[in-house]
Design an enzyme around this catalytic site. Structure first.
Site, mmCIF file in Angstrom:
data_model
loop_
_atom_site.group_PDB
_atom_site.id
_atom_site.type_symbol
_atom_site.label_atom_id
_atom_site.label_comp_id
_atom_site.label_asym_id
_atom_site.label_seq_id
_atom_site.Cartn_x
_atom_site.Cartn_y
_atom_site.Cartn_z
ATOM 1 N N GLU A 127 0.830 -1.114 0.000
ATOM 2 C CA GLU A 127 0.000 0.000 0.000
ATOM 3 C C GLU A 127 0.900 1.208 0.000
ATOM 4 O O GLU A 127 0.410 2.253 -0.247
ATOM 5 C CB GLU A 127 -0.781 0.059 1.251
ATOM 6 C CG GLU A 127 -1.826 -1.074 1.323
ATOM 7 C CD GLU A 127 -2.170 -1.384 2.657
ATOM 8 O OE1 GLU A 127 -2.268 -0.568 3.412
ATOM 9 O OE2 GLU A 127 -2.329 -2.479 2.912
ATOM 10 N N LEU B 285 3.810 -3.318 1.402
ATOM 11 C CA LEU B 285 2.463 -3.707 1.808
ATOM 12 C C LEU B 285 2.440 -3.837 3.324
ATOM 13 O O LEU B 285 3.436 -4.211 3.935
ATOM 14 C CB LEU B 285 2.068 -5.056 1.185
ATOM 15 C CG LEU B 285 1.940 -5.127 -0.342
ATOM 16 C CD1 LEU B 285 1.671 -6.562 -0.776
ATOM 17 C CD2 LEU B 285 0.842 -4.204 -0.844
ATOM 18 N N ASP B 286 1.297 -3.548 3.921
ATOM 19 C CA ASP B 286 1.151 -3.718 5.351
ATOM 20 C C ASP B 286 1.287 -5.199 5.724
ATOM 21 O O ASP B 286 1.068 -6.096 4.903
ATOM 22 C CB ASP B 286 -0.208 -3.212 5.828
ATOM 23 C CG ASP B 286 -0.335 -1.705 5.718
ATOM 24 O OD1 ASP B 286 0.700 -1.022 5.784
ATOM 25 O OD2 ASP B 286 -1.467 -1.223 5.562
ATOM 26 N N LYS B 287 1.606 -5.440 6.968
ATOM 27 C CA LYS B 287 1.828 -6.799 7.450
ATOM 28 C C LYS B 287 0.659 -7.716 7.116
ATOM 29 O O LYS B 287 0.849 -8.844 6.636
ATOM 30 C CB LYS B 287 2.059 -6.770 8.963
ATOM 31 C CG LYS B 287 2.201 -8.155 9.594
ATOM 32 C CD LYS B 287 2.389 -8.050 11.107
ATOM 33 C CE LYS B 287 2.460 -9.427 11.748
ATOM 34 N NZ LYS B 287 2.632 -9.342 13.220
#
Length: 362
Positions: free
Chosen positions: A22, A173-175
């Protein structure tokens, strides 16, 4: 339809060097409080900020603790109109405050043998389908078990452009977001991909399910995003945030929510999640932004939100050839969409997104 954006923006738009992905690498002070990209951060004092202490002003604007801001001031990394001042200096309207953040001390990356879904690899780039639950790069609290650790564990040569702890990263990207991520293996590839991302030539589209129903089939949310002043570990729509734009297209309407295709034009931290929460329709399963309830109703496991980077298009940094990559929904999201749609067959489909025309050209 375009969602109204409150306030003003203190940075121009652009998908540049930094995900909801993201988000781009090195962007936006992403993560917990106190994480700030090295380099110069230029600020201009305005409005209610005038009259406050210099250290408090820097802390608030850059989402640092007061101790961190005061240390930067004491070590000569903060200037006011080109001159050094004490932490107790009262900033004045119109003053320019430059903050030079030094790079953190280096830390060797541990090579680890970890499961990694490689979608494509050549001499310049590697494209992976990241699993939910995997952090992208080492950072305090997550020095091992990351995507970068896994790439280094493969004996991977990675570009130095992303930094010592973020080698090769162009975006992130987020976790708990799964899906496609491109990593540069050479510095030339890193420069080219970063430039294309900034110029919005890299196309990133996400599959998301939100709670409730959008008022329109197509909706553009263009609202600035910055650190939440009430909770520094969260992001929020704030007047002083960075410009952010996300286009949403509804692909299916279920009883409890909508299946959306989200197209990022910028790459702010948690952008898709914050934009959907700001219009009252948080991402399904998102504990941070109000969408975490009702998992059992939609078949989602704990600590999983319904957000997946499913479609990536880019120009190859070496040949210039147009490349396209698609990542099917992982099993837990296939189960969820089957529950939402009331169609058990979707749980075993190779790519349920195709059934909802996710990859159709707009």
């Amino acid at each position: 339809m375009t969602a109204e954006r409150p306030g003003t923006q203190d940075a121009p738009g652009g998908g540049g060097a930094g995900d909801d992905g993201e988000r781009p690498a090195g962007d936006e002070g992403a993560g917990a409080e106190g994480t700030l990209a090295p380099g110069r951060h230029a600020l201009v004092v305005a409005g209610a900020d005038a009259g406050g202490r210099l250290d408090l002003y820097v802390a608030r604007r850059l989402a640092l603790s007061r101790t961190q801001a005061a240390t930067l001031v004491a070590n000569g990394h903060v200037s006011v109109n080109g001159r050094r001042e004490k932490a107790s200096w009262r900033v004045r309207d119109g003053e320019r405050v430059d903050v030079d953040v030094p790079p953190p001390p280096g830390r060797a990356i541990v090579a680890e043998s970890l499961p990694l879904a490689v979608v494509h690899e050549d001499d310049e780039i590697v494209v992976v389908d990241k699993a939910a639950g995997m952090v992208v790069h080492p950072a305090p609290g997550n020095w091992t078990g990351t995507l970068v650790n896994a790439l280094v564990g493969r004996g991977q040569e990675l570009a130095e452009g992303g930094g010592e702890e973020r080698p090769g990263l162009v975006h992130r990207l987020d976790k708990d977001t799964s899906g496609l991520l491109v990593v540069a293996k050479t510095d030339r590839a890193h420069r080219a991909l970063s430039a294309d991302l900034a110029a919005r030539r890299v196309v990133r589209r996400y599959a998301a399910v939100c709670w409730g129903h959008l008022g329109e089939e197509r909706l553009t949310v263009e609202r600035p995003i910055g650190r939440d002043p009430r909770d520094r570990k969260r992001m929020a729509v704030v007047p002083t945030g960075k410009a952010a734009r996300t286009d949403f297209t509804r692909l299916a309407r279920f009883d409890s929510g909508d299946l959306l295709r989200a197209h990022l034009h910028t790459g702010r931290t948690h952008q898709i999640r914050v934009h959907l929460a700001s219009i009252g329709h948080p991402v399904l399963g998102d504990d941070t932004y109000g969408g975490g309830g009702g998992r059992r109703l939609v078949g989602l496991p704990a600590r999983r939100h319904f957000l997946h980077a499913a479609w990536l298009r880019l120009r190859h940094p070496g040949t210039g050839a147009e490349m396209e990559f698609r990542a099917p929904l992982p099993p837990e999201l296939r189960q969820s969409i089957a529950a939402l749609a009331g169609d058990p067959a979707l749980a075993n489909a190779v790519d349920p997104l195709a059934a909802f025309a996710f990859f159709a050209e707009e």
